[in-house]
Design a protein around this motif. Structure first.
Motif, PDB file in Angstrom:
ATOM      1  N   GLN A  38     -11.323 -10.313  -2.994  1.00 38.11           N
ATOM      2  CA  GLN A  38     -10.021 -10.660  -2.430  1.00 38.11           C
ATOM      3  C   GLN A  38      -9.852 -12.176  -2.387  1.00 38.11           C
ATOM      4  OE1 GLN A  38      -7.336  -8.594  -1.155  1.00 38.11           O
ATOM      5  NE2 GLN A  38      -6.365 -10.610  -1.250  1.00 38.11           N
ATOM      6  N   HIS A  88      -5.259  -6.702  -9.619  1.00 36.63           N
ATOM      7  CA  HIS A  88      -3.908  -6.989  -9.139  1.00 36.63           C
ATOM      8  C   HIS A  88      -3.536  -8.427  -9.512  1.00 36.63           C
ATOM      9  CE1 HIS A  88      -3.665  -3.338  -6.540  1.00 36.63           C
ATOM     10  NE2 HIS A  88      -4.972  -3.485  -6.527  1.00 36.63           N
ATOM     11  N   GLN A 120      -0.147  -4.375 -11.601  1.00 34.33           N
ATOM     12  CA  GLN A 120      -1.414  -3.707 -11.309  1.00 34.33           C
ATOM     13  C   GLN A 120      -1.960  -3.063 -12.581  1.00 34.33           C
ATOM     14  OE1 GLN A 120      -2.093  -0.873  -7.833  1.00 34.33           O
ATOM     15  NE2 GLN A 120      -2.154   0.570  -9.548  1.00 34.33           N
ATOM     16  N   LYS A 140       4.258  -2.295 -12.768  1.00 32.45           N
ATOM     17  CA  LYS A 140       4.758  -3.499 -12.118  1.00 32.45           C
ATOM     18  C   LYS A 140       4.926  -3.229 -10.627  1.00 32.45           C
ATOM     19  CE  LYS A 140       7.185  -5.554 -16.061  1.00 32.45           C
ATOM     20  NZ  LYS A 140       8.489  -6.040 -16.590  1.00 32.45           N
ATOM     21  N   THR A 141       4.567  -4.220  -9.809  1.00 35.95           N
ATOM     22  CA  THR A 141       4.697  -4.098  -8.362  1.00 35.95           C
ATOM     23  C   THR A 141       5.675  -5.145  -7.845  1.00 35.95           C
ATOM     24  OG1 THR A 141       2.888  -5.635  -7.879  1.00 35.95           O
ATOM     25  CG2 THR A 141       2.296  -3.325  -8.262  1.00 35.95           C
ATOM     26  N   LYS A 183      -4.976  -0.677 -13.942  1.00 31.40           N
ATOM     27  CA  LYS A 183      -6.042   0.258 -13.577  1.00 31.40           C
ATOM     28  C   LYS A 183      -6.835   0.607 -14.833  1.00 31.40           C
ATOM     29  CE  LYS A 183      -5.404   3.654 -10.670  1.00 31.40           C
ATOM     30  NZ  LYS A 183      -4.962   4.957 -10.087  1.00 31.40           N
ATOM     31  N   ASP A 210      -1.001 -11.474  -9.367  1.00 29.45           N
ATOM     32  CA  ASP A 210       0.021 -11.932  -8.431  1.00 29.45           C
ATOM     33  C   ASP A 210       0.856 -13.037  -9.080  1.00 29.45           C
ATOM     34  OD1 ASP A 210       0.854 -11.953  -5.374  1.00 29.45           O
ATOM     35  OD2 ASP A 210       0.707 -14.053  -6.002  1.00 29.45           O
ATOM     36  N   GLU A 230     -14.772  -4.854  -3.387  1.00 30.06           N
ATOM     37  CA  GLU A 230     -13.454  -5.489  -3.404  1.00 30.06           C
ATOM     38  C   GLU A 230     -13.596  -7.008  -3.417  1.00 30.06           C
ATOM     39  OE1 GLU A 230      -9.383  -5.874  -0.672  1.00 30.06           O
ATOM     40  OE2 GLU A 230     -10.818  -4.254  -0.312  1.00 30.06           O
ATOM     41  N   VAL A 241      -9.479  -1.767 -10.624  1.00 32.10           N
ATOM     42  CA  VAL A 241      -8.057  -2.062 -10.469  1.00 32.10           C
ATOM     43  C   VAL A 241      -7.903  -3.558 -10.232  1.00 32.10           C
ATOM     44  CG1 VAL A 241      -5.941  -1.605  -9.187  1.00 32.10           C
ATOM     45  CG2 VAL A 241      -7.628   0.228  -9.495  1.00 32.10           C
ATOM     46  N   ILE A 278      -5.338 -13.330 -11.024  1.00 36.33           N
ATOM     47  CA  ILE A 278      -5.737 -12.109 -10.329  1.00 36.33           C
ATOM     48  C   ILE A 278      -6.014 -12.425  -8.854  1.00 36.33           C
ATOM     49  CG2 ILE A 278      -7.441 -10.262 -10.201  1.00 36.33           C
ATOM     50  CD1 ILE A 278      -5.602 -10.093 -12.621  1.00 36.33           C
ATOM     51  N   LYS A 279      -5.359 -11.687  -7.985  1.00 30.02           N
ATOM     52  CA  LYS A 279      -5.509 -11.918  -6.544  1.00 30.02           C
ATOM     53  C   LYS A 279      -6.521 -10.963  -5.915  1.00 30.02           C
ATOM     54  CE  LYS A 279      -2.758 -12.649  -2.352  1.00 30.02           C
ATOM     55  NZ  LYS A 279      -1.380 -12.678  -1.786  1.00 30.02           N
ATOM     56  N   ARG A 280      -6.651  -9.774  -6.486  1.00 26.31           N
ATOM     57  CA  ARG A 280      -7.512  -8.758  -5.875  1.00 26.31           C
ATOM     58  C   ARG A 280      -8.070  -7.843  -6.954  1.00 26.31           C
ATOM     59  NH1 ARG A 280      -5.726  -3.675  -3.245  1.00 26.31           N
ATOM     60  NH2 ARG A 280      -7.352  -2.934  -1.829  1.00 26.31           N
TER      61      ARG A 280
END
Length: 326
Positions: A251, A193, A171, A165-166, A173, A195, A249, A191, A201-203
């Motif tokens: 984004q 991410h 996140q 958790k962030t 992986k 949000d 990536e 990975v 998923i943001k990234r």
């Protein structure tokens, strides 16, 4: 007794309730994609794209997502020029895919006449979300891990996940445990991410390393050859290898209200899997390969009697060129 029942229900159904990939209806989610790839002895390449995802149909567990590619370019650092891109390929044909809220892609829908290079690119963009994202069976856990069996664009494979958790979300992986090509070596890590504010998923960051196999375990270099003493030392000969690395990536960029709803066409649409399968070579590449194979086939028997500098070097160059075109 009631408390125990609630605990069992949470453990059994908690994972299936994971909702990490979902796009709000009537909105178009725009993302920017950048990747840098290096192919040993060939060069460095950069891919840049702008793509969007829009929900066109949704059930309790599955969404059908329309994927649009607004721009797509591949640039060679050596030549500093634009490669294959939207000016050369048509990305306007229909492409959508069904995906579970946990990330498992069930099927894709595309135009019957879609160019194979375009189809590979679109499946690749969709597969950035391909995953099996699972909740922890504990509400208070800040980290958890699990293993899965998946069917992505690279086919069937096993994978492991490490989750934390962030401050803004969660996140995931993912590490794939195998390579799509037998006897090859490679590393694949993704990975994702999630949000909380965006609700999806943001990234996504993907890192890959690949080394092609030099020789198959049952390969006999002297099969079919005349039993004469070789000028060259066959025990030290190696097939050319392909070594490549890639970091890409995806984004999140912006979210826009759609002006008009889209509906999947009823005719001329193929129902397919996310798996890429066999690549169809471009016509000019196929002709080049046929010529290179002809050079090797017509001169292969002479390798044993040629001097060290001569035909051997010529055939080595031909083999190297053939690997590049493959």
């Amino acid at each position: 007794m009631r408390l125990m029942y609630c605990f069992v229900v949470f453990c059994v159904f908690g994972i299936s309730a994971s909702k990490y990939i979902q796009f709000q209806k009537d909105y178009e989610y725009w993302y920017k994609y950048n990747s840098n790839s290096t192919i040993h002895d060939l060069g460095n390449f950069r891919t840049v794209a702008e793509i969007s995802f829009t929900t066109i149909n949704v059930t309790e567990e599955v969404q059908e997502i329309l994927l649009k590619v607004n721009s797509f370019f591949v640039v060679s650092e050596a030549h500093k020029e634009q490669g294959a891109g939207s000016a050369h390929l048509d990305f306007t044909n229909w492409f959508s895919f069904e995906i579970k809220l946990s990330g498992e892609i069930l099927s894709v829908f595309h135009d019957t006449d879609e160019h194979h290079d375009v189809l590979i690119a679109k499946k690749g963009f969709a597969s950035l979300f391909s995953s099996k994202l699972q909740n922890s069976n504990s509400e208070v856990a800040s980290e958890w891990a699990y293993q899965t069996t998946e069917h992505g664009n690279e086919g069937h494979h096993n994978a492991s996940y490490a989750v934390i958790k962030t401050a803004t979300g969660i996140q995931f992986k993912k590490i794939r445990h195998s390579t799509p090509i037998p006897n090859a070596k490679g590393v694949h890590q993704k990975v994702l991410h999630f949000d909380h504010d965006l609700g999806t998923i943001k990234r996504v960051v993907v890192e890959e390393e690949f080394t092609s196999p030099q020789i198959a375990p049952d390969f006999d270099s002297e099969k079919g050859m005349r039993k004469v003493k070789a000028v060259n030392d066959f025990s030290t000969m190696e097939n050319p290898t392909i070594k490549a690395t890639n970091k890409g990536e995806l984004q999140f960029w912006k979210k826009e209200k759609i002006k008009e709803k889209s509906y999947r066409p009823k005719d001329d649409i193929v129902i397919d899997s996310i798996h890429i399968g066999n690549y169809q070579r471009k016509e000019h590449n196929a002709q080049k390969l046929d010529k290179l194979k002809g050079t090797i086939k017509s001169n292969l028997i002479c390798i044993r009697t040629e001097p060290e500098k001569g035909l051997y070097e010529h055939i080595t160059i031909a083999i190297t060129e053939m690997v590049v075109y493959l």
